[in-house]
Design a protein around this motif. Structure first.
Motif, PDB file in Angstrom:
ATOM      1  N   TRP A 225       0.835  -1.200   0.000  1.00 52.33           N
ATOM      2  CA  TRP A 225       0.000   0.000   0.000  1.00 52.33           C
ATOM      3  C   TRP A 225       0.870   1.251   0.000  1.00 52.33           C
ATOM      4  CZ3 TRP A 225      -4.729  -0.627   3.829  1.00 52.33           C
ATOM      5  CH2 TRP A 225      -5.517  -1.700   3.382  1.00 52.33           C
ATOM      6  N   HIS A 226       0.239   2.376  -0.316  1.00 55.68           N
ATOM      7  CA  HIS A 226       0.922   3.664  -0.247  1.00 55.68           C
ATOM      8  C   HIS A 226       1.099   4.063   1.221  1.00 55.68           C
ATOM      9  CE1 HIS A 226       0.517   4.286  -4.564  1.00 55.68           C
ATOM     10  NE2 HIS A 226      -0.746   3.903  -4.456  1.00 55.68           N
ATOM     11  N   LEU A 227       2.040   4.993   1.446  1.00 61.61           N
ATOM     12  CA  LEU A 227       2.338   5.445   2.805  1.00 61.61           C
ATOM     13  C   LEU A 227       2.254   6.959   2.886  1.00 61.61           C
ATOM     14  CD1 LEU A 227       3.464   4.825   5.716  1.00 61.61           C
ATOM     15  CD2 LEU A 227       5.734   5.228   4.737  1.00 61.61           C
ATOM     16  N   LEU A 228       1.600   7.452   3.932  1.00 59.22           N
ATOM     17  CA  LEU A 228       1.591   8.876   4.252  1.00 59.22           C
ATOM     18  C   LEU A 228       2.214   9.055   5.624  1.00 59.22           C
ATOM     19  CD1 LEU A 228       0.803  11.868   4.201  1.00 59.22           C
ATOM     20  CD2 LEU A 228      -1.506  11.208   4.929  1.00 59.22           C
TER      21      LEU A 228
ATOM     22  N   ARG B  31      -4.516   9.087  -0.700  1.00 57.68           N
ATOM     23  CA  ARG B  31      -5.424   7.933  -0.710  1.00 57.68           C
ATOM     24  C   ARG B  31      -5.607   7.432  -2.143  1.00 57.68           C
ATOM     25  NH1 ARG B  31     -11.150   7.829   2.616  1.00 57.68           N
ATOM     26  NH2 ARG B  31     -11.451   5.549   2.607  1.00 57.68           N
ATOM     27  N   GLN B  32      -4.776   6.479  -2.520  1.00 59.82           N
ATOM     28  CA  GLN B  32      -4.768   5.921  -3.865  1.00 59.82           C
ATOM     29  C   GLN B  32      -4.809   4.393  -3.785  1.00 59.82           C
ATOM     30  OE1 GLN B  32      -4.811   7.730  -6.687  1.00 59.82           O
ATOM     31  NE2 GLN B  32      -4.660   9.728  -5.667  1.00 59.82           N
ATOM     32  N   PRO B  33      -5.385   3.724  -4.808  1.00 58.95           N
ATOM     33  CA  PRO B  33      -5.387   2.256  -4.821  1.00 58.95           C
ATOM     34  C   PRO B  33      -3.953   1.721  -4.819  1.00 58.95           C
ATOM     35  CG  PRO B  33      -6.903   3.147  -6.480  1.00 58.95           C
ATOM     36  CD  PRO B  33      -6.071   4.296  -5.985  1.00 58.95           C
ATOM     37  N   PRO B  34      -3.704   0.551  -4.221  1.00 66.27           N
ATOM     38  CA  PRO B  34      -4.706  -0.362  -3.653  1.00 66.27           C
ATOM     39  C   PRO B  34      -5.107  -0.029  -2.211  1.00 66.27           C
ATOM     40  CG  PRO B  34      -2.539  -1.346  -3.526  1.00 66.27           C
ATOM     41  CD  PRO B  34      -2.353  -0.053  -4.271  1.00 66.27           C
ATOM     42  N   GLY B  35      -4.398   0.883  -1.553  1.00 61.92           N
ATOM     43  CA  GLY B  35      -4.723   1.231  -0.181  1.00 61.92           C
ATOM     44  C   GLY B  35      -3.708   2.208   0.373  1.00 61.92           C
ATOM     45  N   LEU B  36      -3.993   2.759   1.551  1.00 61.44           N
ATOM     46  CA  LEU B  36      -3.113   3.740   2.176  1.00 61.44           C
ATOM     47  C   LEU B  36      -2.914   3.427   3.646  1.00 61.44           C
ATOM     48  CD1 LEU B  36      -1.583   6.505   2.138  1.00 61.44           C
ATOM     49  CD2 LEU B  36      -3.760   7.568   2.778  1.00 61.44           C
ATOM     50  N   VAL B  37      -1.661   3.506   4.086  1.00 64.53           N
ATOM     51  CA  VAL B  37      -1.323   3.472   5.511  1.00 64.53           C
ATOM     52  C   VAL B  37      -0.923   4.898   5.887  1.00 64.53           C
ATOM     53  CG1 VAL B  37       0.212   2.560   7.289  1.00 64.53           C
ATOM     54  CG2 VAL B  37      -0.549   1.080   5.409  1.00 64.53           C
TER      55      VAL B  37
END
Length: 231
Positions: free
Chosen positions: A31-34, A123-129
């Motif tokens: 998943w993507h990370l913020l 907040r982008q696919p497939p998900g965000l942490v």
């Protein structure tokens, strides 16, 4: 109508392990990370480099809205690289001075407002942490899983001390404990998005847990909540 992109939020005080655990979980899930704390540190660093007044709320908010930043998780090490204007600034944003400036900047409502949509755009696919202090309460109130990580101030100061020593940065354990305590007060008592667990968050005290134990528990919750892999 398509389902919203899933979000896992980590909130909690400085030194609770949010950053390390969030990056490990994001890497495992793909998943993507913020790293929202890094955003405020980047504002503080960029403003300092430009000689800006840390009390000039309007100028800081304008800078926060237009600064060029991005994050990358290195595939081999899992390290999160933050870039400001295309320049890697990982160590520069982790100094205690920048951390303290970031805590002050984060208390400014106009700066928080300037960064709100920027954070939501992660907040982008497939998900965000998403890792921060108001991810589950303000930025992503509809997140499917919210975790609030905490630990005693003493444990958090010791962790921070070890991190800095490993990077060759001199530090005082007593000084770190004092700064963490002061930062806790600022974060929990600020008027805009104070630090607190979301009403539907799972609170996890990491004082007696190592990173692997926390990551394993979080991934188990993710498999249950999101029906995702990640062993």
């Amino acid at each position: 109508m398509s389902e919203p992109v899933p979000v896992l939020t980590f909130d909690g005080p400085s030194g609770s392990g949010k950053g390390t655990i969030a990056s490990r979980v994001a890497r495992t899930l793909g998943w993507h990370l913020l790293d929202s704390g890094a955003l405020y540190r980047l504002v503080a660093l960029g403003a300092a480099r430009r000689g800006m007044d840390m009390a000039d709320e309007g100028a800081l908010a304008d800078y926060a809205a237009q600064m060029a930043v991005d994050f990358e998780i290195l595939p081999d090490s899992g390290e999160v690289v933050a870039r400001l204007d295309g320049e890697p600034v990982g160590n520069a944003i982790r100094t205690e001075q920048v951390g303290n400036d970031a805590s002050k900047v984060a208390a400014l409502e106009t700066v928080r407002a300037a960064l709100l949509q920027r954070q939501r755009d992660f907040r982008q696919p497939p998900g965000l942490v998403a890792d921060g202090r108001d991810m589950g309460t303000t930025v992503f109130p509809d997140a499917g899983l919210k975790i609030y990580l905490t630990a005693s101030a003493e444990v958090r100061a010791e962790r921070r001390y070890k991190q800095l020593k490993e990077k060759g940065i001199s530090a005082s354990l007593a000084g770190l404990l004092r700064e963490i305590t002061e930062r806790d007060v600022r974060d929990t008592e600020r008027q805009s998005s104070p630090l607190k667990p979301a009403a539907d968050a799972i609170v996890l005290d990491t004082s007696a847990l190592d990173i692997d134990q926390v990551v394993e528990q979080v991934l188990a919750w993710c498999r249950d909540r999101f029906a995702v892999g990640g062993q």
